[in-house]
Design an enzyme around this catalytic site. Structure first.
Site, PDB file in Angstrom:
ATOM      1  N   ASP A   1      26.928  59.276  34.741  1.00 34.36           N
ATOM      2  CA  ASP A   1      26.271  60.224  36.473  1.00 34.36           C
ATOM      3  C   ASP A   1      25.545  61.187  36.025  1.00 34.36           C
ATOM      4  O   ASP A   1      25.655  61.592  34.478  1.00 34.36           O
ATOM      5  CB  ASP A   1      27.442  60.042  36.753  1.00 34.36           C
ATOM      6  CG  ASP A   1      28.045  60.587  38.451  1.00 34.36           C
ATOM      7  OD1 ASP A   1      26.056  60.935  38.791  1.00 34.36           O
ATOM      8  OD2 ASP A   1      28.549  61.520  39.047  1.00 34.36           O
TER       9      ASP A   1
ATOM     10  N   CYS B   1      47.428  39.422  35.950  1.00 28.11           N
ATOM     11  CA  CYS B   1      47.743  40.579  34.599  1.00 28.11           C
ATOM     12  C   CYS B   1      48.480  40.931  33.355  1.00 28.11           C
ATOM     13  O   CYS B   1      49.509  40.334  33.457  1.00 28.11           O
ATOM     14  CB  CYS B   1      47.545  41.900  35.641  1.00 28.11           C
ATOM     15  SG  CYS B   1      48.890  42.899  35.592  1.00 28.11           S
TER      16      CYS B   1
ATOM     17  N   CYS C   1      49.492  37.919  40.936  1.00 27.56           N
ATOM     18  CA  CYS C   1      48.539  38.668  39.519  1.00 27.56           C
ATOM     19  C   CYS C   1      49.143  37.647  37.888  1.00 27.56           C
ATOM     20  O   CYS C   1      50.114  37.975  38.076  1.00 27.56           O
ATOM     21  CB  CYS C   1      48.691  39.972  39.916  1.00 27.56           C
ATOM     22  SG  CYS C   1      48.135  41.637  39.000  1.00 27.56           S
TER      23      CYS C   1
ATOM     24  N   HIS D   1      46.889  47.214  35.663  1.00 28.79           N
ATOM     25  CA  HIS D   1      47.281  45.612  36.764  1.00 28.79           C
ATOM     26  C   HIS D   1      46.319  46.837  37.728  1.00 28.79           C
ATOM     27  O   HIS D   1      45.709  45.657  38.554  1.00 28.79           O
ATOM     28  CB  HIS D   1      48.319  46.498  37.684  1.00 28.79           C
ATOM     29  CG  HIS D   1      48.394  45.789  39.010  1.00 28.79           C
ATOM     30  ND1 HIS D   1      49.051  44.825  39.018  1.00 28.79           N
ATOM     31  CD2 HIS D   1      48.818  46.400  39.845  1.00 28.79           C
ATOM     32  CE1 HIS D   1      48.782  44.631  40.474  1.00 28.79           C
ATOM     33  NE2 HIS D   1      48.938  45.763  41.214  1.00 28.79           N
TER      34      HIS D   1
END
Length: 375
Positions: free
Chosen positions: A93, A309, A307, A338
């Site tokens: 940025d 993860c 999930c 997560h």
């Protein structure tokens, strides 16, 4: 190397699209979410954690990296990639949003922005040319032009003046990038215009009239109502070139991403997954939960049963609540792993749905799952 954008699929029901962006440091499959690593680190996690989560590109911030550690230190390592040991693309940025959020420490002129460091009070000046020069030292794969982010609310006259200044700065950024660098990095222009459709239209015409490799939309999610943000996003995205990447800056929630993809956006960044993780708000396939709640004190289930993860494979909600309530540092890492995995899986599912031309059906299922209670 000038990046290339190759569209692979287009929804037949909306403007959602899937593509591949090629850079000299690898490919980016879109739609994509970019974890925010402001000072060369995504808070609480390692680059290995990012890779396991599926991150393809991360974001750094020119303002913060310029002040600390400084380009002299980054130069010793040949750029930010080797300094932080990240081998994949990086977007930086310009610092425009920091000048917006630290307005009391800045002064804007036609030449650029003079500012006082929030760290030690030292004075500095960022011109459009200097902004690109610093990013060239950082050696990010995608560099953002210096722009002025318009606050909300802002009247038409002030917004128009700001938008036109952003255009003039964009032309100076482009000229410096073309004439004073070796073009190994890519510069993106930023569309502004506040909450005025006429000014958004004019900004698209002006910024996209400059041959940048990609374009972004700035000035959204700055305090305006969600409905207005979506209205401006929809209006602006519909006007932008089909053959180049479209990046929505600083957005957003999972539902923001779903809706803006439907409008034709390709790239997103936001601190939300990492910041919310540190505050105990965790995203799941059935909505967000607050891990500090008493109901999870003895809960043996993983955060999200579907999930895959590292956190969900190894730890219970009860343990994660214990870490969070005890203010253990491990809480930040496990929660952030997560949430980042959730975001990367979200855009992965969106991409596959677009490739299969079933995005709108997928979108219905996404919202239907959110209506149930967290299990």
């Amino acid at each position: 190397m000038r990046l290339t954008y190759t569209k692979e699929a287009q929804s037949t029901e909306c403007r959602a699209r899937a593509a591949t962006i090629k850079t000299r440091r690898g490919e980016i499959k879109t739609p994509i979410f970019m974890p925010v690593g402001t000072v060369g680190s995504v808070k609480a996690v390692s680059v290995e954690d990012l890779e396991e989560a599926g991150a393809q590109i991360i974001l750094g911030n020119t303002y913060h990296l310029y002040l600390r550690p400084g380009t002299d230190v980054i130069d010793l390592f040949g750029g930010l990639h080797d300094f932080m040991n990240w081998k994949h693309p990086i977007l930086t940025d310009s610092g425009g949003f920091q000048f917006f959020s630290l307005a009391k420490l800045t002064k804007r002129t036609e030449e650029g922005v003079s500012f006082q460091s929030h760290i030690d009070g030292s004075r500095h000046v960022f011109t459009p040319e200097r902004c690109i020069e610093v990013q060239n030292h950082i050696d990010s794969d995608i560099m953002m032009c210096l722009d002025e982010c318009t606050p909300y609310p802002s009247d038409y006259k002030a917004t128009k003046e700001s938008m036109e200044l952003t255009t003039r700065w964009a032309r100076r950024c482009y000229d410096f990038w073309q004439q004073e660098t070796d073009l190994r990095n890519n510069a993106f222009g930023i569309v502004q215009g506040g909450m005025h459709k006429e000014l958004r239209t004019a900004s698209v015409e002006q910024i996209c009239g400059i041959d940048f490799p990609g374009y972004s939309i700035g000035g959204l999610s700055v305090g305006e109502p969600k409905e207005l943000m979506m209205e401006m996003g929809d209006h602006t995205l519909a006007l932008m070139p089909e053959e180049k990447p479209r990046y929505i800056m600083g957005v957003g929630t999972p539902s923001d991403i779903v809706e803006l993809v439907a409008m034709g956006a390709d790239m997103f960044d936001c601190v939300m997954p990492s910041r919310n993780a540190r505050n105990g708000k965790l995203f799941t396939s059935q909505g967000a939960l607050n891990i500090g709640n008493q109901r999870y004190r003895t809960d043996e289930k993983p955060l999200d049963p579907v999930c895959t993860c590292y956190t969900c494979r190894n730890y219970s909600r009860a343990y994660l609540r214990h870490l969070y309530k005890s203010k253990e540092l491990l809480s930040y890492r496990l929660n952030t792993i997560h949430n980042l995995h959730y975001y990367m899986n979200l855009v992965g599912e969106i991409r596959q749905a677009i490739l299969d031309d079933r995005f709108m059906d997928w979108r219905k299922g996404f919202y239907a799952a959110m209506e149930g209670d967290i299990i």
